[in-house]
Design an enzyme around this catalytic site. Structure first.
Site, short mmCIF file in Angstrom:
data_model
loop_
_atom_site.label_atom_id
_atom_site.label_comp_id
_atom_site.label_asym_id
_atom_site.label_seq_id
_atom_site.Cartn_x
_atom_site.Cartn_y
_atom_site.Cartn_z
N ASN A 199 114.35 65.42 45.11
CA ASN A 199 113.52 66.61 45.16
C ASN A 199 114.28 67.75 44.49
OD1 ASN A 199 110.99 67.86 46.52
ND2 ASN A 199 112.67 69.32 46.83
N GLY A 242 79.41 62.45 -10.04
CA GLY A 242 78.83 61.64 -11.10
C GLY A 242 77.51 61.04 -10.62
N ALA A 286 120.24 76.01 48.88
CA ALA A 286 119.51 76.93 48.00
C ALA A 286 120.45 77.99 47.45
CB ALA A 286 118.38 77.59 48.79
N LEU A 323 93.86 55.66 -7.07
CA LEU A 323 94.17 56.78 -7.96
C LEU A 323 94.62 58.00 -7.16
CD1 LEU A 323 91.22 56.53 -10.50
CD2 LEU A 323 93.42 55.32 -10.47
N ARG A 369 91.64 72.34 -6.47
CA ARG A 369 90.70 73.05 -5.61
C ARG A 369 91.17 73.19 -4.17
NH1 ARG A 369 85.91 69.22 -7.85
NH2 ARG A 369 87.74 67.96 -8.31
N GLY A 411 92.65 62.02 -17.03
CA GLY A 411 91.38 61.50 -16.54
C GLY A 411 91.53 60.19 -15.79
N TYR A 449 114.04 73.95 34.84
CA TYR A 449 114.42 73.42 33.53
C TYR A 449 115.35 72.24 33.77
CZ TYR A 449 116.73 72.56 29.17
OH TYR A 449 117.24 71.92 28.07
C1 UD1 Z 1 85.20 61.43 -9.59
C2 UD1 Z 1 84.24 60.69 -10.52
C3 UD1 Z 1 82.81 61.01 -10.14
C4 UD1 Z 1 82.57 60.70 -8.68
C5 UD1 Z 1 83.58 61.41 -7.79
C6 UD1 Z 1 83.42 60.92 -6.36
C7 UD1 Z 1 85.36 60.50 -12.72
C8 UD1 Z 1 85.44 61.02 -14.09
N1 UD1 Z 1 84.48 61.10 -11.89
O1 UD1 Z 1 85.04 62.83 -9.83
O2 UD1 Z 1 81.92 60.26 -10.96
O3 UD1 Z 1 81.25 61.06 -8.31
O4 UD1 Z 1 84.92 61.11 -8.23
O5 UD1 Z 1 84.32 61.52 -5.47
O6 UD1 Z 1 86.06 59.55 -12.39
N2 UD1 Z 1 93.06 61.16 -10.79
C9 UD1 Z 1 94.19 60.63 -11.38
N3 UD1 Z 1 94.47 60.97 -12.67
C10 UD1 Z 1 93.68 61.79 -13.40
C11 UD1 Z 1 92.51 62.33 -12.78
C12 UD1 Z 1 92.24 61.99 -11.48
O7 UD1 Z 1 94.94 59.87 -10.77
O8 UD1 Z 1 94.00 62.03 -14.58
C13 UD1 Z 1 92.78 60.79 -9.40
C14 UD1 Z 1 92.77 61.97 -8.44
O9 UD1 Z 1 94.05 62.15 -7.86
C15 UD1 Z 1 91.72 61.58 -7.40
C16 UD1 Z 1 90.80 60.64 -8.18
O10 UD1 Z 1 91.48 60.24 -9.33
O11 UD1 Z 1 92.31 60.86 -6.32
C17 UD1 Z 1 89.48 61.30 -8.55
O12 UD1 Z 1 89.74 62.46 -9.33
P1 UD1 Z 1 88.94 63.81 -9.15
O13 UD1 Z 1 89.45 64.79 -10.13
O14 UD1 Z 1 88.89 64.20 -7.73
O15 UD1 Z 1 87.48 63.33 -9.63
P2 UD1 Z 1 86.08 63.97 -9.25
O16 UD1 Z 1 85.87 65.18 -10.07
O17 UD1 Z 1 85.96 64.09 -7.80
CA CA Z 2 87.34 63.83 -6.07
#
Ligand code: UD1
Ligand code: CA
Length: 457
Positions: free
Chosen positions: A378, A140, A424, A9, A16, A78, A367
């Site tokens: 040399n 989580g 030189a 993902l 952040r 998500g 250089y």
């Molecule tokens: C997530 C988990 C959390 C876990 C934590 C560990 C969920 C809801 N929560 O939270 O339980 O403890 O990781 O690091 O999964 N991403 C997408 N599409 C989206 C949202 C996110 O591709 O719509 C990808 C982000 O780019 C990232 C990953 O999913 O690589 C995790 O997303 P992030 O928003 O960092 O989740 P956390 O809040 O860290």
């Molecule tokens: Ca994360």
């Protein structure tokens, strides 16, 4: 063993990080986080990897190239919604699917493999990789049945009660799923939660309620669990990964005088009896052969250093250095240079796109650009190649055994023949035949007593 697939993902923005660069392209030990994840996934034996991209997806795609396939998540609704985007490629397959986030660069191939073996051995529909951490803020939490210890569900920090927030076992966001069960359950995930997102972790509760086997596998290396969401976590990941890399090379016979002040990229290779002094930075894909000594305060990038060479207080970029070579202090070897065995480049010497032959020396203040220098040449103090006429660069050739006196200008294109001697202070504009002496400066005139006469006036 079942067929094994992986979904990574990487569609989120990474708000952040407060960065123009997509979060997953931020580097840890010189390599983008997502590349660490993909490489570990591949070395754990997951052949087909699907990367979910979205925010600045083109940049992510370009970084990974053809090492995997991509699916787009146009709106970041998500992690559950993100995984669903892989359905067209995967939904109808049977096998085990590893899902991992691109922002957890520390999870090793060994752990991924152990997780999937455990998952398949138990015959579970889902197995989550968990860890126990001191500060679980933002993560989580794993909710287990108080009696049986079975995993019931995962609750996100923002949705958790005060009591649930007290749980130290967390979701690393790495899971193994039965592939068909995963895509079927994703249809049932809703966004009724604090963030109005479709949470992937909700799949666990859905499967549990359907009476399926839901398992957890705990990693005992807490550092692996690190998810990088901001610059502070990025620096912590860097520290942990650096320690891992340095300790790996120490076990292979490399001496680190000050490991905390020595940076070796994830893709570099070191050989036994190499000594790295404080302030050494080895970047990109570099190789340092046996018994070499680098530093203090030296930078090597995408270069190969031969055995028993010394590089002190110097910079070597995209170049090849032979064995028993001495570089520094304060030398700069710029891209496309080859420094052959036993050569020496001393104080304040800059070399660019040049070849320095075996046993040749430029010890002080030179250089050497676009130069082809033979063996046992040399180059005297302060001598330079004049390689640029304001429009184009030209080549200087210095043949074997030639001697360039101090403070000479070699105006390219020009060739100094084998065994020739340049006096030189000469500015050489014409080729010098082999074994000749070239003088190219005004003859000295002494006016005897001139200063005394001047004083009387
Ligand atoms: C997530 C988990 C959390 C876990 C934590 C560990 C969920 C809801 N929560 O939270 O339980 O403890 O990781 O690091 O999964 N991403 C997408 N599409 C989206 C949202 C996110 O591709 O719509 C990808 C982000 O780019 C990232 C990953 O999913 O690589 C995790 O997303 P992030 O928003 O960092 O989740 P956390 O809040 O860290
Ligand atoms: Ca994360």
């Amino acid at each position: 063993m079942s067929n094994r697939y992986a979904i990574i993902l990487a569609a989120g923005q990474g708000t952040r990080m407060k960065s123009k660069l997509p979060k997953v392209l931020h580097q840890v030990c010189g390599k983008p986080m997502i590349s660490h994840v993909l490489e570990q996934v591949q070395s754990a034996g997951f052949e087909k990897s699907t990367v979910v991209i979205g925010h600045q997806g083109e940049e992510v795609k370009e970084t990974l190239g053809d090492r995997c396939q991509f699916v787009w998540q146009h709106e970041q609704l998500g992690t559950g919604h993100a995984v669903k985007q892989a359905a067209p490629h995967l939904a109808d397959r049977s096998g085990t699917t590893l899902v991992i986030s691109a922002d957890t660069p520390m999870i090793s191939a060994e752990t991924m493999k152990a997780l999937s073996d455990y998952h398949e051995d138990r015959g579970a529909k889902v197995t989550v990789l968990t860890a126990r951490v001191d500060d679980a803020t933002g993560l989580g939490r794993i909710i287990r049945d108080p009696e049986s210890g079975d995993v019931l569900r995962i609750v996100e920090h923002k949705d958790a009660t005060l009591k649930e927030r007290g749980i130290s076992e967390i979701n690393t966001a790495t899971y193994c799923f039965d592939n068909e069960a995963l895509f079927a359950a994703l249809e049932k995930v809703t966004n009724e939660n604090a963030q109005n997102e479709y949470y992937l972790p909700d799949v666990l509760e859905i499967l549990k309620n359907e009476g399926e086997r839901v398992a957890a596998f705990e990693t005992h290396d807490g550092a692996e669990a690190m998810g990088v969401n901001d610059r502070l976590a990025l620096s912590q990941a860097e520290q942990v990964m650096r320690k891992r890399i340095n300790e790996h090379w120490m076990k292979q016979g490399v001496t680190f005088i000050a490991p905390d002040q020595t940076y070796v990229s994830a893709d570099s290779e070191l050989h036994p009896d190499t000594i790295l002094h404080p302030g050494t930075v080895i970047r990109g894909k570099s190789i340092v052969h046996e018994g070499s000594e680098i530093g203090p305060n030296s930078e090597i990038e995408d270069s190969t250093i031969g055995s028993y060479s010394t590089i002190k207080q110097s910079v070597v970029i995209k170049s090849t250095v032979g064995r028993d070579v001495n570089i520094g202090p304060f030398a700069h070897v710029r891209p496309e240079s080859t420094i052959h065995d036993e050569a020496k480049l001393g104080n304040f010497v800059e070399v660019k796109k040049s070849t320095i032959g075996k046993g040749s020396k430029a010890n002080h203040l030179s250089y050497l650009g676009d130069a082809s220098i033979g063996e046992n040449v040399n180059v005297g103090c302060g001598s330079i190649t004049v390689n640029y006429d304001g429009k184009e660069k030209h080549v200087t050739t210095i043949e074997d055994g030639a001697f360039i006196g101090c403070n000479a200008n070699l105006v390219a294109p020009v060739t100094i023949g084998k065994g020739a001697f340049v006096a030189a202070g000469s500015t050489i504009t014409d080729d010098v035949p082999g074994d000749s002496l070239a003088l190219a400066r005004a003859r000295q005139t002494n006016k005897t007593g001139y200063m005394n006469k001047n004083d009387k006036k």
